[in-house]
Design a protein around this motif. Structure first.
Motif, mmCIF file in Angstrom:
data_model
loop_
_atom_site.group_PDB
_atom_site.id
_atom_site.type_symbol
_atom_site.label_atom_id
_atom_site.label_comp_id
_atom_site.label_asym_id
_atom_site.label_seq_id
_atom_site.Cartn_x
_atom_site.Cartn_y
_atom_site.Cartn_z
ATOM 1 N N ILE A 67 1.612 38.716 37.939
ATOM 2 C CA ILE A 67 1.171 39.864 38.715
ATOM 3 C C ILE A 67 1.849 39.780 40.079
ATOM 4 N N GLY A 68 2.575 40.805 40.450
ATOM 5 C CA GLY A 68 3.173 40.872 41.777
ATOM 6 C C GLY A 68 2.153 41.448 42.743
ATOM 7 N N LEU A 69 1.976 40.786 43.883
ATOM 8 C CA LEU A 69 1.014 41.222 44.898
ATOM 9 C C LEU A 69 1.723 41.375 46.229
ATOM 10 N N ASN A 70 1.446 42.457 46.952
ATOM 11 C CA ASN A 70 2.018 42.589 48.289
ATOM 12 C C ASN A 70 1.256 41.685 49.265
ATOM 13 N N ILE A 71 1.606 41.723 50.532
ATOM 14 C CA ILE A 71 0.979 40.800 51.490
ATOM 15 C C ILE A 71 -0.493 41.119 51.729
ATOM 16 N N ASP A 72 -0.942 42.310 51.308
ATOM 17 C CA ASP A 72 -2.357 42.668 51.391
ATOM 18 C C ASP A 72 -3.095 42.345 50.097
ATOM 19 N N HIS A 73 -2.446 41.598 49.213
ATOM 20 C CA HIS A 73 -3.007 41.193 47.914
ATOM 21 C C HIS A 73 -3.318 42.378 47.007
ATOM 22 N N GLN A 74 -2.474 43.415 47.080
ATOM 23 C CA GLN A 74 -2.582 44.555 46.178
ATOM 24 C C GLN A 74 -1.514 44.435 45.098
ATOM 25 N N VAL A 75 -1.869 44.803 43.885
ATOM 26 C CA VAL A 75 -0.946 44.731 42.760
ATOM 27 C C VAL A 75 0.199 45.715 42.947
ATOM 28 N N VAL A 76 1.421 45.195 42.823
ATOM 29 C CA VAL A 76 2.606 46.056 42.861
ATOM 30 C C VAL A 76 3.242 46.169 41.476
ATOM 31 N N GLY A 77 2.753 45.385 40.534
ATOM 32 C CA GLY A 77 3.260 45.458 39.165
ATOM 33 C C GLY A 77 2.907 44.225 38.375
ATOM 34 N N ILE A 78 3.122 44.320 37.076
ATOM 35 C CA ILE A 78 2.957 43.156 36.204
ATOM 36 C C ILE A 78 4.223 42.976 35.381
ATOM 37 N N LEU A 79 4.481 41.745 35.047
ATOM 38 C CA LEU A 79 5.635 41.401 34.225
ATOM 39 C C LEU A 79 5.128 40.565 33.061
ATOM 40 N N ILE A 80 5.419 40.999 31.859
ATOM 41 C CA ILE A 80 5.003 40.284 30.665
ATOM 42 C C ILE A 80 6.001 39.155 30.433
ATOM 43 N N GLY A 81 5.496 37.944 30.333
ATOM 44 C CA GLY A 81 6.361 36.779 30.185
ATOM 45 C C GLY A 81 6.385 36.234 28.776
ATOM 46 N N LYS A 82 6.418 34.923 28.690
ATOM 47 C CA LYS A 82 6.471 34.218 27.408
ATOM 48 C C LYS A 82 5.192 34.488 26.626
ATOM 49 N N THR A 83 5.302 34.471 25.316
ATOM 50 C CA THR A 83 4.155 34.767 24.476
ATOM 51 C C THR A 83 4.156 33.931 23.208
ATOM 52 N N TYR A 84 2.973 33.733 22.672
ATOM 53 C CA TYR A 84 2.805 33.166 21.338
ATOM 54 C C TYR A 84 2.333 34.260 20.392
ATOM 55 N N ASP A 85 2.281 35.483 20.887
ATOM 56 C CA ASP A 85 1.831 36.623 20.096
ATOM 57 C C ASP A 85 3.014 37.198 19.324
ATOM 58 N N ASN A 86 2.760 38.236 18.582
ATOM 59 C CA ASN A 86 3.771 38.918 17.807
ATOM 60 C C ASN A 86 4.749 39.589 18.775
ATOM 61 N N GLU A 87 6.003 39.182 18.741
ATOM 62 C CA GLU A 87 6.990 39.675 19.706
ATOM 63 C C GLU A 87 7.173 41.187 19.633
ATOM 64 N N GLU A 88 7.055 41.759 18.461
ATOM 65 C CA GLU A 88 7.184 43.216 18.329
ATOM 66 C C GLU A 88 6.093 43.926 19.132
ATOM 67 N N TYR A 89 4.875 43.414 19.083
ATOM 68 C CA TYR A 89 3.773 44.026 19.832
ATOM 69 C C TYR A 89 3.978 43.845 21.338
ATOM 70 N N VAL A 90 4.442 42.679 21.726
ATOM 71 C CA VAL A 90 4.677 42.412 23.143
ATOM 72 C C VAL A 90 5.784 43.320 23.668
ATOM 73 N N GLU A 91 6.823 43.531 22.886
ATOM 74 C CA GLU A 91 7.901 44.442 23.293
ATOM 75 C C GLU A 91 7.383 45.874 23.466
ATOM 76 N N THR A 92 6.425 46.269 22.636
ATOM 77 C CA THR A 92 5.819 47.594 22.775
ATOM 78 C C THR A 92 5.138 47.717 24.134
#
Length: 176
Positions: A88-113
């Motif tokens: 989770i990217g947070l600005n200096i006020d601790h507000q979410v600026v975005g999320i990035l999906i990383g490594k997974t043990y889940d089904n890669e096709e679903y994660v890509e979706t």
């Protein structure tokens, strides 16, 4: 058996007084991840005492924001097949600026979706860590990504859990 073996090792390490860092997602957050949120980033500094939060700084050592990793908080939250690590990217006020999906043990096709669904990935933008940690997914009507419902809802629960744990850690540090 990979996840089971790692859970056993983590349990042994915990019982022996070891750290709570993740064995499922042991790689540190990188500058490449930081530049996804903060293009002018030049270094990532892991905060001491809490393995999931890092500061992002520019070449003049000015604070740009923070990275909050969902692991190890979300390591036991399973989507279709396994856990997924997010940042989770947070600005200096601790507000979410975005999320990035990383490594997974889940089904890669679903994660890509999920990776391709801008609406879901931006759904939490603008929330503070406290707001994210207190979010009720049902009340907020957060729905899973079509074709990857279980995986995306596990990702959402992991984001909330990481925010809750970060908030709890900050409260504990302030009271010490």
């Amino acid at each position: 058996a990979t996840l089971t073996s790692l859970a056993i090792l983590e349990g042994i390490r915990f019982q022996l007084g070891g750290s709570n860092a993740s064995m499922r997602f042991p790689e540190p957050l990188t500058l490449r991840i930081a530049t996804h949120f903060f293009p002018e980033a030049s270094k990532v500094v892991q905060e001491s005492g809490y393995p999931s939060t890092s500061e992002v700084r520019d070449e003049d050592d000015e604070l740009l924001g923070y990275l909050l990793r969902t692991s190890p908080s979300s390591d036991s939250i399973v989507g279709y097949q396994g856990p997924t690590d997010c940042t989770i990217g947070l600005n200096i006020d601790h507000q979410v600026v975005g999320i990035l999906i990383g490594k997974t043990y889940d089904n890669e096709e679903y994660v890509e979706t999920i990776r391709g669904d801008d609406y879901f990935r931006n759904l939490f933008n603008g929330m503070t860590v406290s707001e994210l940690g207190g979010l009720n997914l049902e009340v907020a009507e957060v729905e899973g990504v079509s074709g990857a419902t279980m995986t995306s809802m596990a990702v959402a629960r992991g984001l909330l859990k990481a925010a809750q744990d970060e908030k709890t850690f900050r409260k504990r540090v302030r009271s010490e």
